[in-house]
Design an enzyme around this catalytic site. Structure first.
Site, PDB file in Angstrom:
ATOM      1  N   ASP A   1      -1.838  -1.173  -3.926  1.00  0.00           N
ATOM      2  CA  ASP A   1      -2.064  -0.394  -5.145  1.00  0.00           C
ATOM      3  C   ASP A   1      -0.881  -0.550  -6.108  1.00  0.00           C
ATOM      4  OD1 ASP A   1      -0.081   1.435  -4.085  1.00  0.00           O
ATOM      5  OD2 ASP A   1      -1.663   2.175  -2.756  1.00  0.00           O
TER       6      ASP A   1
ATOM      7  N   ASP B   1      -4.026   3.943   2.399  1.00  0.00           N
ATOM      8  CA  ASP B   1      -5.475   3.781   2.580  1.00  0.00           C
ATOM      9  C   ASP B   1      -5.830   2.365   3.041  1.00  0.00           C
ATOM     10  OD1 ASP B   1      -5.079   2.273   0.326  1.00  0.00           O
ATOM     11  OD2 ASP B   1      -6.604   3.269  -0.902  1.00  0.00           O
TER      12      ASP B   1
ATOM     13  N   GLU C   1      -7.645 -19.974 -16.749  1.00  0.00           N
ATOM     14  CA  GLU C   1      -8.246 -20.766 -15.675  1.00  0.00           C
ATOM     15  C   GLU C   1      -9.363 -21.587 -16.298  1.00  0.00           C
ATOM     16  OE1 GLU C   1     -10.648 -20.104 -11.486  1.00  0.00           O
ATOM     17  OE2 GLU C   1     -11.196 -18.973 -13.263  1.00  0.00           O
TER      18      GLU C   1
ATOM     19  N   ASP D   1      -9.975 -15.509 -16.816  1.00  0.00           N
ATOM     20  CA  ASP D   1     -10.858 -16.070 -15.797  1.00  0.00           C
ATOM     21  C   ASP D   1     -11.887 -16.992 -16.453  1.00  0.00           C
ATOM     22  OD1 ASP D   1     -11.606 -15.756 -12.917  1.00  0.00           O
ATOM     23  OD2 ASP D   1     -13.507 -15.062 -13.742  1.00  0.00           O
TER      24      ASP D   1
ATOM     25  N   ASP E   1       0.845  -1.193   0.000  1.00  0.00           N
ATOM     26  CA  ASP E   1       0.000   0.000   0.000  1.00  0.00           C
ATOM     27  C   ASP E   1       0.881   1.244   0.000  1.00  0.00           C
ATOM     28  OD1 ASP E   1      -1.901   1.943   0.414  1.00  0.00           O
ATOM     29  OD2 ASP E   1      -2.193   1.466   2.542  1.00  0.00           O
TER      30      ASP E   1
ATOM     31  N   HIS F   1      -5.223 -17.173  -4.940  1.00  0.00           N
ATOM     32  CA  HIS F   1      -6.104 -16.391  -4.069  1.00  0.00           C
ATOM     33  C   HIS F   1      -7.421 -17.094  -3.770  1.00  0.00           C
ATOM     34  CE1 HIS F   1      -7.299 -15.828  -8.164  1.00  0.00           C
ATOM     35  NE2 HIS F   1      -8.449 -15.349  -7.756  1.00  0.00           N
ATOM     36  N   ASP F   2      -7.673 -18.225  -4.418  1.00  0.00           N
ATOM     37  CA  ASP F   2      -8.922 -18.959  -4.174  1.00  0.00           C
ATOM     38  C   ASP F   2      -8.733 -20.153  -3.251  1.00  0.00           C
ATOM     39  OD1 ASP F   2     -10.383 -17.356  -5.914  1.00  0.00           O
ATOM     40  OD2 ASP F   2      -9.950 -18.615  -7.643  1.00  0.00           O
TER      41      ASP F   2
ATOM     42  N   ASP G   1      -5.178  -9.840 -15.403  1.00  0.00           N
ATOM     43  CA  ASP G   1      -6.333 -10.725 -15.302  1.00  0.00           C
ATOM     44  C   ASP G   1      -7.436 -10.160 -16.196  1.00  0.00           C
ATOM     45  OD1 ASP G   1      -7.966 -12.794 -14.038  1.00  0.00           O
ATOM     46  OD2 ASP G   1      -6.620 -12.534 -12.335  1.00  0.00           O
TER      47      ASP G   1
HETATM   48  C1  NOJ Z   1     -12.115 -17.384 -10.576  1.00  0.00           C
HETATM   49  C2  NOJ Z   1     -11.370 -16.400  -9.740  1.00  0.00           C
HETATM   50  O1  NOJ Z   1     -10.079 -16.902  -9.470  1.00  0.00           O
HETATM   51  C3  NOJ Z   1     -12.178 -16.190  -8.484  1.00  0.00           C
HETATM   52  O2  NOJ Z   1     -11.468 -15.456  -7.522  1.00  0.00           O
HETATM   53  C4  NOJ Z   1     -13.473 -15.524  -8.860  1.00  0.00           C
HETATM   54  O3  NOJ Z   1     -14.279 -15.391  -7.709  1.00  0.00           O
HETATM   55  C5  NOJ Z   1     -14.222 -16.353  -9.912  1.00  0.00           C
HETATM   56  N1  NOJ Z   1     -13.374 -16.805 -10.970  1.00  0.00           N
HETATM   57  C6  NOJ Z   1     -15.331 -15.547 -10.526  1.00  0.00           C
HETATM   58  O4  NOJ Z   1     -14.786 -14.589 -11.396  1.00  0.00           O
END
Ligand code: NOJ
Length: 547
Positions: free
Chosen positions: A30, A26, A265, A206, A22, A327-328, A104
């Site tokens: 960024d 904030d 993905e 995505d 950051d 991140h998922d 992305d």
């Molecule tokens: C895959 C992304 O990695 C995820 O974070 C997102 O919530 C879903 N696609 C929907 O876009």
């Protein structure tokens, strides 16, 4: 080697933009924060991590209800992250140090706040009505079919204003674009061209296999499974042939630019789809994420099988792409059987990631062993966490701020961050590990540096070593005049390695890296044992070579 490209030889580093650095205090990461930290990623010396490319999670304008995967303007930068000028500066700063930038790109759906959807939902005869998938219900109160959203619940949302349902493969505020509409298709390719013209080196796409749904909206057959979403055999809602055709068109567009790459993905219950979206290896995605890897249990045989499957099924010209975290997913560091031996195990998986044939993706924080953080309900941001808590806690635990130091807010921000920092930052942080030989960060750095030096690691073939003792995954990589072997001990036991010289073809091998010894202490002699969770990377030169 000469015809391999940066996206094959290089290491990609995924940056969760909100949580990396950051710069303006904030509490949210960024673009300028990233610029300020580029030396950490690659300053041209082996003192830095040494990655070759960054992939930024979505930076387009967005209400940020799903980490930016809900875009409200594809042609602008989210003001929370900075300005277009900041983005251009980041791009230039990366390029000037030989690094690439991947963005992305969310092609399947927009935010419900996108002006296209606001128009589309306003009336049945709005010119943008057909930009999204609207249908009448089967009967009053019954959606058009039984498709489920990937996050459970019906994939259809009723709009009383116009008396129809719209389709969303993911969350209700992420309506699916109608790719069967030619204007939509053209517009999304224009979006891609806009960013390629700006100089981005490629995209992380995505949900690429979700672009098209069955035109007739046929129901999926039922099958027994633990959750309603899995209880459908997904024949009709995703992985339709038209999605692959669209990706092939995007590939043709991308090939019109120099040296760009598409990484996708492919979200599916079968690894077959990941391979399908590579086309013949030259005409669709350059790389697709191999999901199978993260589903495997902690076991040498499991990983050997997983890699073997991909090597057997990938098209001849196809290129693998591996990752351990994103991140998922729950961070790997916490997934490897709790915290016992977690550092040693993380070194095993890091070595596998960085020495297999294929492009490795590192998710920020993985290199210092950030654990899955606990995020209290009141601070949760992820819509999945909020929806399913306490049954599921969502993905915030993998998205907390990067641990730069042991200082307040982990050195990420001057202000309280948007998600809490994990208490482990006090001892587990970049500042500490960067100066510590033997740290996990040091191990990543050494592996990346070695990968850069050895042609076999960058582009060589893959051969699983047969006859390894139980608990050891061993493989050899070979390029024209270079050979490297990796031995991974997945157990907490010392394992003798009888006959290793024979297995490796009787060449003279030396130890290039050991997870258990400093580089300066490495023996020249071939190894005879593997210590608990030890990784050995061995190198040999082809005696016939003059190199
Ligand atoms: C895959 C992304 O990695 C995820 O974070 C997102 O919530 C879903 N696609 C929907 O876009």
């Amino acid at each position: 080697m000469s015809d391999t490209r940066w996206w094959q030889t290089g290491v990609i580093y995924q940056i969760g933009v909100s949580s990396f650095a950051d710069s303006d205090g904030d509490g949210r990461g960024d673009l300028r924060g990233i610029i300020e930290r580029l030396d950490y990623l690659n300053d041209g010396t082996d003192a830095s991590l040494g990655v070759d490319a960054i992939w930024l999670t979505p930076v387009n304008a967005s209400p940020m209800r799903d980490f930016g995967y809900d875009v409200s303007d594809y042609y602008s930068i989210n003001p929370r992250f900075g300005t277009m000028r900041d983005f251009e500066e980041l791009l230039a700063a990366c390029h000037s140090r030989g690094m690439r930038v991947m963005m992305d790109l969310v092609l399947n759906h927009t935010s419900d706040e996108h002006p296209w959807f606001v128009e589309s939902r306003s009336s049945r005869d709005n010119p943008r009505r057909d930009w999204y998938v609207w249908r009448d219900g089967r009967s009053p109160k019954k959606p058009p079919n039984r498709w489920k959203a990937a996050v459970e619940g019906s994939a259809w949302e009723y709009e009383a204003t116009t008396g129809q349902y719209f389709y969303h493969a993911f969350l209700p505020f992420q309506p699916d674009l109608n790719w069967r509409n030619h204007e939509v298709r053209r517009e999304m390719f224009d979006v891609a061209a806009f960013w390629l013209d700006k100089g981005v080196d490629g995209f992380r796409l995505d949900l690429v296999n979700f672009l098209y749904e069955d035109e007739l909206l046929q129901d999926n057959p039922f099958r027994w499974a633990s959750r309603p979403y899995l209880a459908q055999l997904h024949l009709h809602d995703f992985s339709q042939p038209e999605s692959l055709e669209a990706i092939k068109e995007l590939r043709r567009l991308t090939d019109g630019y120099e040296d760009r790459a598409l990484m996708g993905e492919v979200f599916s219950d079968t690894p077959v789809d990941c391979v399908t979206y590579l086309g013949d290896g030259t005409d669709a995605l350059h790389m697709s994420f191999y999901l199978d890897f993260v589903r495997r249990r902690w076991n040498a045989q499991e990983y050997r099988d997983s890699v073997g499957w991909l090597e057997d099924h990938i098209p001849a010209n196809g290129w693998p792409c591996y990752y351990l975290n994103n991140h998922d997913l729950p961070r790997t560091f916490g997934r490897l059987g709790g915290h016992k031996d977690a550092d040693a195990k993380a070194k095993v998986t890091a070595a596998m990631l960085l020495t297999l044939r294929g492009t490795p993706i590192i998710y920020n924080g993985e290199e210092i062993g950030m654990p899955k953080a606990r995020v209290p309900r009141r601070m949760m941001d992820d819509p999945l966490g909020r929806k399913f808590w306490p049954l599921q806690v969502g993905r915030d635990g993998s998205r907390t701020p990067m641990h730069w130091s042991g200082a307040a807010n982990a050195g990420f921000s001057d202000r309280e961050p948007w998600l809490p920092v994990d208490p482990s930052h006090v001892v587990r942080n970049v500042e500490r590990q960067v100066e510590s030989p033997g740290s996990l960060l040091d191990w990543y750095r050494n592996l990346i540096a070695l990968r850069r030096q050895r042609a076999a690691l960058q582009a060589g073939s893959y051969r699983s070593l047969e006859g390894m003792p139980a608990g050891v995954f061993g493989y050899e990589r070979e390029a024209a005049d270079d050979r490297v072997a990796t031995l991974l001990n997945f157990t907490g036991r010392t394992i003798p390695l009888p006959g290793l010289g024979d297995t490796l073809g009787g060449l003279t091998w030396s130890v290039l890296l050991s997870s258990h010894s400093a580089v300066s202490d490495l023996a020249d002699s071939p190894a005879t044992t593997l210590r608990p969770y030890e990784v050995l990377v061995l190198g040999a030169s082809d005696p016939g070579s003059t190199a």
